[in-house]
Design an enzyme around this catalytic site. Structure first.
Site, mmCIF file in Angstrom:
data_model
loop_
_atom_site.group_PDB
_atom_site.id
_atom_site.type_symbol
_atom_site.label_atom_id
_atom_site.label_comp_id
_atom_site.label_asym_id
_atom_site.label_seq_id
_atom_site.Cartn_x
_atom_site.Cartn_y
_atom_site.Cartn_z
ATOM 1 N N ARG A 230 0.817 -1.203 0.000
ATOM 2 C CA ARG A 230 0.000 0.000 0.000
ATOM 3 C C ARG A 230 0.855 1.258 0.000
ATOM 4 N NH1 ARG A 230 -3.362 -1.930 -2.023
ATOM 5 N NH2 ARG A 230 -5.564 -2.120 -1.558
ATOM 6 N N GLU A 259 -2.581 8.062 -5.636
ATOM 7 C CA GLU A 259 -2.667 7.325 -6.904
ATOM 8 C C GLU A 259 -3.722 7.942 -7.798
ATOM 9 O OE1 GLU A 259 -3.091 3.129 -6.184
ATOM 10 O OE2 GLU A 259 -1.220 3.029 -5.089
ATOM 11 N N HIS A 278 0.475 0.238 -9.765
ATOM 12 C CA HIS A 278 -0.436 -0.567 -8.936
ATOM 13 C C HIS A 278 -1.031 -1.728 -9.757
ATOM 14 C CE1 HIS A 278 -3.307 -0.389 -5.225
ATOM 15 N NE2 HIS A 278 -3.104 -1.630 -5.617
ATOM 16 N N ALA A 281 -1.852 -6.973 -8.729
ATOM 17 C CA ALA A 281 -2.963 -7.937 -8.828
ATOM 18 C C ALA A 281 -3.510 -8.034 -10.249
ATOM 19 C CB ALA A 281 -4.082 -7.527 -7.880
HETATM 20 C C1 3PG Z 1 -5.667 -5.264 -3.494
HETATM 21 O O1 3PG Z 1 -5.830 -4.585 -2.486
HETATM 22 O O2 3PG Z 1 -6.322 -6.302 -3.699
HETATM 23 C C2 3PG Z 1 -4.632 -4.879 -4.490
HETATM 24 O O3 3PG Z 1 -4.022 -3.678 -4.138
HETATM 25 C C3 3PG Z 1 -5.177 -4.846 -5.895
HETATM 26 O O4 3PG Z 1 -5.835 -3.666 -6.211
HETATM 27 P P1 3PG Z 1 -6.617 -3.573 -7.613
HETATM 28 O O5 3PG Z 1 -7.838 -4.388 -7.481
HETATM 29 O O6 3PG Z 1 -6.957 -2.115 -7.782
HETATM 30 O O7 3PG Z 1 -5.695 -4.071 -8.658
#
Ligand code: 3PG
Length: 527
Positions: A230, A259, A278, A281
């Protein structure tokens, strides 16, 4: 149910929701103002990490019942306000664990071997082999801050890379770390001994700013820092200064204080800062997984089933949910009776589960009682999520107790409510899906609470019931059922009368009833 998907999620998740009859609108480029202007039309909202679901948005979301966070972190959602408003917040824990862990490792390699810089140089037509001498990961000590799901996977991968892994996490038992050959250390030791530090904690009051100038000073010279967790965990100015001075060899950063970060942010521009927007994921696999997890919970919610991953409600397995559901209904009805009968400000609620119910999750039952108790005061928008914080806000002390022994029944639900004026006791039980109230104060009643009721106290003497019958007859209100509960065996004293009527009585009929000889009080309640 109508759901707004406000940030990109997988097509499969959208299709699944549609297949289950949910109306889905996908609008992923809304400004905050646009979102505020349309959110009132939706009962469900799905976001990722970029939309800040703040108080302003929640105030405008008049019909919102569930927020799905297709990811893990919910720091972009004002969960407290959502809870106050009775909005369920669900996330997708675990869905993007591996992708995030792999990204942290990728940043580690990229920073250690200067891969992005070398790539850029080659694209610029250069062939510079001397400039891009890196360092090996093998044999280095990596300090993992936060040994939760993601930190654990990162630690495992680091072990496979023959690194020495230490971790700081005050919330995990040493055995969890030892299982994968990781040594748990205190924060100071981790700062002092690590060649590479990687963060895997959520942003909370405790963790915000946990790495600043002071902490960096304690680190080894030429330390590498990775943050795919984070923004706001590391002081970006201090990090930039440390990069500039050479104290920090390189950083791998996926998340930022703000962000998107300002294009002038010097940290991003620094040669030894490997930065990504970011995207930890953002893999096909993770997005499929988090999208489906959230879609399934939205569908469960729409069908009235308990959700699997509520952030602001306790999780309940399906089998347990089926057992407690009739008690949830019963508790709400008990709360309504208490609200109708008790005067004064409510001070205390004690919920006691006896018998088989004693080892079940009481959270929903207590919340349901509070809902029934406070709904008339607070309004219809009160629900199982908001009932508890609203009760606490009103200064009601809430207690739960469990007693395994019970007489006559398999389970018994008892509630004691204390108001400024008086104390009330209610008891009930369930037989499968059927729920019954057995006792109101000292009076045995035993009835299925469904419909319009008049609950009244009267003197135990001849003629009272006849007079009540005549009054209701005169007012054309049909009495469909009647229970008269005597306290003890002997005649005389005060009795409780419970009338089930086909239509609700007017205020005047109730006033006339109280005027009848022998009637002490009378209250109407719809159960
Ligand atoms: C999360 O908290 O699951 C990750 O930071 C992923 O964030 P995102 O869904 O915006 O890619």
């Amino acid at each position: 149910m109508k759901v707004l998907v406000a940030e990109p999620i997988s097509d499969e998740a959208v299709e699944l929701m549609k297949k289950e009859g949910i109306e889905v609108d996908i609008k992923t480029d809304l400004s905050k103002e646009e979102l505020i202007s349309i959110i009132k039309d939706y009962e469900g909202l799905i976001v990722r990490s970029q939309i800040k679901v703040d108080k302003e948005i929640l105030e405008a979301a008049k019909n919102l019942k569930i927020i799905g966070r297709a990811g893990v972190g919910v720091d972009n959602i004002d969960v407290e306000t959502a809870t106050q408003k009775g909005i369920v917040v669900v996330n997708a824990p675990g869905g993007n664990t591996i992708s995030t862990a792999e990204h942290a490792i990728a940043l580690m390699f990229a920073a250690a071997r200067k891969i992005p810089q070398a790539d850029r140089s080659l694209k610029e037509g250069k062939w510079d082999r001397k400039k891009f001498v890196g360092i090996e990961l093998r044999g280095k000590t990596v300090g993992v801050i936060g040994l939760g799901r993601i930190g654990f996977e990162v630690a495992k991968r680091c072990k496979a890379l023959e690194m020495n892994v230490i971790a700081y996490d005050p919330y995990v038992p040493a055995e969890r770390a030892e299982k994968i050959g990781v040594k748990l250390v205190d924060f100071e030791t981790l700062l002092r001994e690590s060649d590479i530090i990687t963060l895997h904690v959520p942003k909370t009051k405790e963790t915000a700013g946990m790495i600043g100038k002071k902490e960096i000073e304690k680190m080894k010279d030429k330390v590498m820092i990775i943050n795919a967790a984070r923004g706001g965990l590391i002081d970006e100015v201090a990090l930039y200064e440390a990069l500039k001075s050479g104290k920090v060899y390189a950083v791998g950063i996926d998340v930022y204080e703000k962000e998107p970060p300002s294009p002038d942010n010097p940290l991003i521009k620094h040669e030894n800062a490997i930065t990504t927007p970011h995207i930890a994921a953002s893999t096909e696999e993770a997005q499929l997984s988090v999208g489906m997890i959230v879609a399934e919970d939205i569908i469960r919610f729409a069908k009235g089933y308990p959700v699997n991953n509520a952030v602001n409600l306790p999780p309940i397995p399906q089998a347990e949910f089926e057992f407690i559901m009739p008690y949830v209904t019963l508790a709400e009805k008990m709360g309504k009776i208490a609200a109708a009968r008790l005067g004064g400000v409510i001070r205390r609620v004690k919920v006691t589960a006896r018998g088989k119910l004693a080892d079940k999750n009481l959270e929903f039952i207590t919340r349901a009682f509070l809902k029934g108790l406070l709904e008339d005061i607070v309004g219809k928008e009160l629900n199982l999520i908001s009932a508890k914080p609203v009760a606490i806000e009103r200064g009601i002390s809430i207690e739960e107790s469990r007693i395994e022994v019970v007489e006559h029944y398999e389970s018994l639900l008892e509630v004691n409510v204390i108001s400024d004026g008086r104390e009330m006791y209610l008891a009930g039980t369930c037989f499968g899906k059927e729920y019954r109230i057995l006792k109101i104060d000292v009076y045995n009643v035993n009835f299925v609470p469904k419909g319009h009721y008049i609950i009244s106290l009267h003197e135990d003497k001849p003629g009272v019931i006849g007079r009540v019958g005549t009054l209701f007859g005169k007012n054309n209100i049909n009495i469909a059922g009647m229970i008269v509960g005597r306290c003890g065996e002997k005649p005389g004293g005060v009795q409780l009368m419970l009338l089930l009527v086909d239509d609700p009585p007017t205020k005047e009929v109730l006033e006339d009833m109280v005027k009848l000889d022998g009637i002490i009080d009378a209250t109407y309640v719809y159960l």
